[in-house]
Scaffold this active site. Structure first.
Site, PDB file in Angstrom:
ATOM      1  N   TYR A 153     -91.296   6.563-162.333  1.00  0.00           N
ATOM      2  CA  TYR A 153     -91.529   5.369-161.522  1.00  0.00           C
ATOM      3  C   TYR A 153     -91.601   5.766-160.066  1.00  0.00           C
ATOM      4  CZ  TYR A 153     -90.803   0.693-159.501  1.00  0.00           C
ATOM      5  OH  TYR A 153     -90.922  -0.478-158.788  1.00  0.00           O
ATOM      6  N   ASP A 248     -90.852  12.892-155.536  1.00  0.00           N
ATOM      7  CA  ASP A 248     -90.296  11.573-155.261  1.00  0.00           C
ATOM      8  C   ASP A 248     -88.792  11.679-155.486  1.00  0.00           C
ATOM      9  OD1 ASP A 248     -89.360   9.022-155.216  1.00  0.00           O
ATOM     10  OD2 ASP A 248     -90.890   8.183-156.551  1.00  0.00           O
ATOM     11  N   LYS A 276     -83.107   4.804-151.250  1.00  0.00           N
ATOM     12  CA  LYS A 276     -81.790   4.573-151.850  1.00  0.00           C
ATOM     13  C   LYS A 276     -80.648   5.131-150.997  1.00  0.00           C
ATOM     14  CE  LYS A 276     -83.709   3.302-156.177  1.00  0.00           C
ATOM     15  NZ  LYS A 276     -84.779   3.760-157.017  1.00  0.00           N
TER      16      LYS A 276
HETATM   17  C1  LIG Z   1     -86.234   3.193-156.851  1.00  0.00           C
HETATM   18  C2  LIG Z   1     -87.356   4.147-156.864  1.00  0.00           C
HETATM   19  C3  LIG Z   1     -88.558   3.895-156.183  1.00  0.00           C
HETATM   20  C4  LIG Z   1     -88.856   2.575-155.543  1.00  0.00           C
HETATM   21  O1  LIG Z   1     -88.008   2.289-154.478  1.00  0.00           O
HETATM   22  P1  LIG Z   1     -87.895   0.770-153.972  1.00  0.00           P
HETATM   23  O2  LIG Z   1     -86.992   0.875-152.788  1.00  0.00           O
HETATM   24  O3  LIG Z   1     -87.338  -0.003-155.118  1.00  0.00           O
HETATM   25  O4  LIG Z   1     -89.270   0.318-153.623  1.00  0.00           O
HETATM   26  C5  LIG Z   1     -89.511   4.887-156.150  1.00  0.00           C
HETATM   27  N1  LIG Z   1     -89.307   6.074-156.741  1.00  0.00           N
HETATM   28  C6  LIG Z   1     -88.168   6.354-157.405  1.00  0.00           C
HETATM   29  C7  LIG Z   1     -87.992   7.685-158.044  1.00  0.00           C
HETATM   30  C8  LIG Z   1     -87.163   5.393-157.509  1.00  0.00           C
HETATM   31  O5  LIG Z   1     -86.051   5.669-158.202  1.00  0.00           O
END
Ligand SMILES: *Cc1c(COP(=O)(O)O)cnc(C)c1O
Length: 438
Positions: A153, A248, A276
């Site tokens: 994701y 990511d 995060k």
């Molecule tokens: C949570 C997450 C996102 C998206 O971040 P948001 O702040 O919810 O838009 C993208 N990549 C990874 C790996 C994530 O865990």
């Protein structure tokens, strides 16, 4: 007052009433879909407050929390130093749309911490970070296509909201109405942990691929660590085929190690996305990487990206306070120790109850799959027993442990999860696994 005769409905009465009101006004009653608990067949509890490892719902019930806002709260809820930093910043004004010193301070901390990041741009969410970094990769290379792994994701921007098609590489099919195929046709999908698939997609679309984006530890299909050699293999293939490697690390950055997964495994990508933990619970994310790439971002270069609230002073303050606490001696060792205790206890409890599980962990990130075979990619993850997960989840919640309401979300441990919290969790897990088997 709780008594033996208290029914389930009574225990959650305030939450039930609050959620009915919320549903009338917001899709699913929530601001983000997974919070609606659809995967576990009940209604969510509504939170009043959190402190340390504990959240309290509006019925006054307490839970040991492994959601931690889906990862950011590595120090637990309302941690003193973070609170103090936010209050101090709030007193000076919430937002200016002008430079503040806090941005440079946090940028320095990020550049010092994350091996691949020489220059960084702050944004407000992980979605924005990856979306912007992809634009940079395309702008800098002049190539249109990107490669992503099924089950990873990267936020909900159009070109990344693609998961369909497992096994063979397929042209991206949108995962949501409203996403044009014209956009997702430039997203190429491969299974996670499969280097042969990378080589063949790179060959097939030679000189058309701007970047390969990957979660170095997959955390959005449960927690799936990279197979030995996988990340090095990605680095080598990207070099061979002249494709940018983007990690990511929105979930793993400052979570699995201070310098993220890239520090843990010793693999340096060209571009990195953070989120995060970097915002300490406030909306903050970032993308960064090699200076020659990052200097192409506006206004140093032509690749446009902007944000009214980007680099927000409150978010910078919360992030700085969090990352400063993480620099103290022994923090990651403590997270490792408590997470290892949790892992071992969960294994014991499942085995005592006779429930086959596949449990993964990297530092304070865990994945619990109800499966009797190993899980290394999305296709395998999808084959898990989600009914067992739902029964386990519901039992845990009723016994004071709150997990993310889907098997495909990771568990997070904070520095506030002490021995007592872990012990209580394991006592509840013994009941939870017993509930899962029937
Ligand atoms: C949570 C997450 C996102 C998206 O971040 P948001 O702040 O919810 O838009 C993208 N990549 C990874 C790996 C994530 O865990």
């Amino acid at each position: 007052m709780t008594s033996q005769t208290t029914t389930q409905a009574d225990r959650y009465a305030q939450s039930t009433a609050a959620f009915a009101k919320a549903r009338a006004l917001m899709p699913g009653g929530v601001s983000s879909p997974v919070r609606a608990y659809k995967a576990v067949g009940r209604e969510p509890v509504t939170v009043r407050c959190g402190k340390g490892a504990i959240v309290t719902d509006i019925d006054g019930q307490e839970y040991i929390d492994y959601v931690l806002s889906y990862g950011p709260l590595i120090l637990g809820h309302a941690e003193e130093s973070v609170l103090a930093a936010i209050s101090k910043a709030a007193g000076r004004g919430a937002s200016f749309g002008m430079p503040t010193e806090a941005e440079t301070q946090l940028a320095q901390v990020v550049v010092d911490a994350v091996p691949s990041v020489e220059v960084v741009r702050f944004v407000n969410s992980g979605t924005e970070a990856v979306m912007s970094a992809i634009r940079l990769a395309r702008g800098a290379t002049g190539k249109p296509k990107i490669v992503k792994c099924t089950g990873c994701y990267h936020g909900h921007s159009d070109g990344l909201l693609v998961q369909a098609g497992s096994g063979a590489t397929t042209l991206g099919v949108p995962s949501s109405p409203g996403v044009p195929e014209a956009i997702t046709s430039n997203t190429l999908l491969i299974p996670y942990n499969d280097l042969d698939a990378v080589r063949s997609v790179f060959k097939e679309h030679a000189n058309q691929i701007a970047c390969l984006v990957v979660e170095p530890i997959a955390g959005n299909m449960g927690c799936i660590p990279p197979a030995p050699g996988y990340l090095q293999g990605l680095r080598d293939l990207c070099d061979e085929f002249d494709v940018l490697l983007m990690f990511d690390e929105v979930m793993t950055g400052f979570r699995v190690a201070y310098g993220g997964a890239q520090a843990l495994y010793g693999i340096t990508p060209d571009l990195t996305c953070l989120g995060k933990v970097i915002g300490g619970g406030l909306p903050c994310a970032a993308y960064g990487g090699r200076e020659d790439l990052m200097r192409q971002v506006s206004p140093d270069g032509p690749i446009y990206q902007a944000g009214t609230l980007s680099g927000n002073p409150l978010a910078m303050a919360a992030g700085l306070a969090t990352l400063e606490s993480l620099q103290e001696d022994g923090v990651y060792e403590q997270l490792e120790a408590s997470s290892a205790t949790l892992e071992a206890g969960l294994r014991d409890a499942a085995s005592t109850a006779g429930v086959p599980i596949y449990l993964t962990r990297v530092g304070s990130m865990l994945g619990l799959f109800f499966s009797d075979s190993p899980i290394t990619n999305y296709e395998q993850a999808l084959a898990c027993n989600t009914d067992r997960f739902a029964a386990f989840f519901n039992s845990m919640l009723d016994n004071g442990i709150i997990l993310a309401p889907a098997q495909y979300e990771a568990w997070f441990v904070s520095t506030a999860h002490d021995e007592t919290a872990i012990k209580k969790t394991l006592d509840a897990a013994a009941l939870g696994f017993a509930a899962a088997i029937v």
